[in-house]
Scaffold this motif. Sequence first.
Motif, short mmCIF file in Angstrom:
data_model
loop_
_atom_site.label_atom_id
_atom_site.label_comp_id
_atom_site.label_asym_id
_atom_site.label_seq_id
_atom_site.Cartn_x
_atom_site.Cartn_y
_atom_site.Cartn_z
N UNK A 234 0.95 -1.31 0.06
CA UNK A 234 -0.10 -0.06 0.07
C UNK A 234 0.95 1.38 0.11
N UNK A 235 0.26 2.45 -0.44
CA UNK A 235 1.01 3.54 -0.65
C UNK A 235 0.02 4.94 -0.23
N UNK A 236 0.84 5.67 0.45
CA UNK A 236 -0.13 7.02 0.94
C UNK A 236 0.62 7.99 0.08
N UNK A 237 -0.35 9.30 0.21
CA UNK A 237 0.36 10.27 -0.44
C UNK A 237 -0.92 11.62 0.07
N UNK A 238 -0.58 12.72 -0.49
CA UNK A 238 -1.38 13.98 -0.29
C UNK A 238 -1.67 14.22 -1.73
N UNK A 239 -3.08 14.62 -1.77
CA UNK A 239 -3.77 14.75 -3.13
C UNK A 239 -4.79 15.85 -2.93
N UNK A 240 -4.47 16.92 -3.89
CA UNK A 240 -5.56 18.12 -3.82
C UNK A 240 -7.04 17.72 -4.34
N UNK A 241 -7.88 18.40 -3.87
CA UNK A 241 -9.28 18.43 -4.35
C UNK A 241 -9.34 18.38 -5.73
N UNK A 242 -8.55 19.30 -6.45
CA UNK A 242 -8.80 19.15 -7.99
C UNK A 242 -8.22 17.79 -8.41
N UNK A 243 -7.11 17.33 -8.04
CA UNK A 243 -6.68 16.17 -8.59
C UNK A 243 -7.90 14.96 -8.29
N UNK A 244 -8.56 14.77 -7.01
CA UNK A 244 -9.44 14.01 -6.90
C UNK A 244 -10.57 14.20 -7.84
#
Length: 532
Positions: free
Chosen positions: A393-403
């Motif tokens: 598994x992998x974690x990260x931070x993603x912007x709302x625009x990316x979502x």
Amino acid sequence: MFRPLFVLAAALALVFGCSAPRPSLTPRAPPGQRHQLTILYVADLHAQLRAHPELFWRDGKERVEVAGGFARVAAAIRRIRAERGGEVLVLDAGDTIQGSGAAALTEGAALVEPLNALGLDGAVPGNWEVVYGPAVLRQRARELKHPLVAANLRDAATGERLFAPYLVRQVGDVKVAVVGFTDPDVPRRQPPGYSQGLRYDGPEALPELVREAREREGAQVVLLMTHVGLAKAVGLAARVPGVDVHLSSDTHERTYVPIEQAGAWVVEAGAFGSFMGRVDLWLEDGKVVDRRWELIELTESRFPEDPEVARRVDAALAPHEEALSAPVGHTDVMLARYAVVENPLDNVLADAIRAAGGTEIGLSNGFRFGTPLLPGPVREGDLWNLLPITTPLKTGRVSGRQLRDFWEQELENVFAKEPEKRFGGWLPRPAGMTLRFRADAPKGRRLIALEVGGEPVVDERLYTVTACEREGDAPDMLCRIPGVQEPRVLDVDAHEAVRRFLAGTPRLTDALEGRVVGEDLPAVLRTQQVQP
């Protein structure tokens, strides 16, 4: 031109045969001097060597029966061969040596002897046949008694085809050619590392190969066997003339009534060995004058198991029985995966992934793997059936625009109006996030609402996400989301995440929770099929 399924109740009736009478198992040839050709094919076996519970739905009713298993597939083939005096062509449409614990632990080797016992005449490699790498794929192909055919799979360095583009067989009085075509999207669908060193061509060469099979090889019947999914197969049929029947696979669709497109029939034969497709063609003067199709349900009540094949299956599984039968948890409800948009099983998996990463959002891929889990123990083998690959598994931070961009692209992958733009499996499965959409809206404008933790997503805000690490992806790629900030690979895989989740969750639910809702779709959508 194609119209979305959700405005076509008739299309569902066509695909699932809801109002059509069921043909008999033993077709009778029309009177007159005709030659009969019988074709049997299985698709997407996914290494399900033994019988298993299967969920059937038809005529608005659901039922669970024991079905499948290689020994039952063999018994059905044997019965129909005896009925037809041996004049039968038997084919496999791919995704065969991947999908179970025994397959993963042996890189497909456990499948070789049971597969050889089926007496297949040919097969197409599916998109998951490359999961162990090109060298293993070549090795398994050498070990099998039947040939693999694929017009568009090549060695990247030499440009040479890995397998012949078609096979030609004399079956009784009929010469038949089978042209093979596998999914050209494999390098993007699967982790890129799986297919490194291979090249996948598009369908441009198929019309010429069909002509070659007829004119140079003298084939009276040409079958196109593809592993691209039913919607793409229907679209492809219009672009490849001269095909009598298009044998489709990949999307696990259950075509009880054939779809006619450009004079050809397009059919798909379910998955997991729970079904087998039968095509009967009658020819006069070398031309097809009549045809019949049946999607045969390979249930315990209709077919026994072949004892010799059952012994081979037992021998193949014996070294792994103890490890795969170890319990990892319990479920009080039946968990099944058969839905395009949301299902209870994947809700559990997404929750487990989110919990393992400790993030706001968890994402599980839109896999189609796995037969239903009945109430009772959940075992190691079940984890492999549902998640046959164990990437970290992998974690990260993603912007709302990316979502938003991610979901718009995934919705296009599943509901694109043009079949050739369909891509991969069903929708990803979220935890901690909900979305509402319209499937019939234009590309990039399907999302109606997107929320995290019950609050509307803000484009500029960063959200924490746990998903899969795919072999060969860029470091900042997270489950097909590029440009992720602070990516981190965890020391836990999806299997361990599910083990931990089951240990800490006293009771699972089979209720749909409205995590993903298509406002113009039925509550449970079981097919991606689009009818012209």
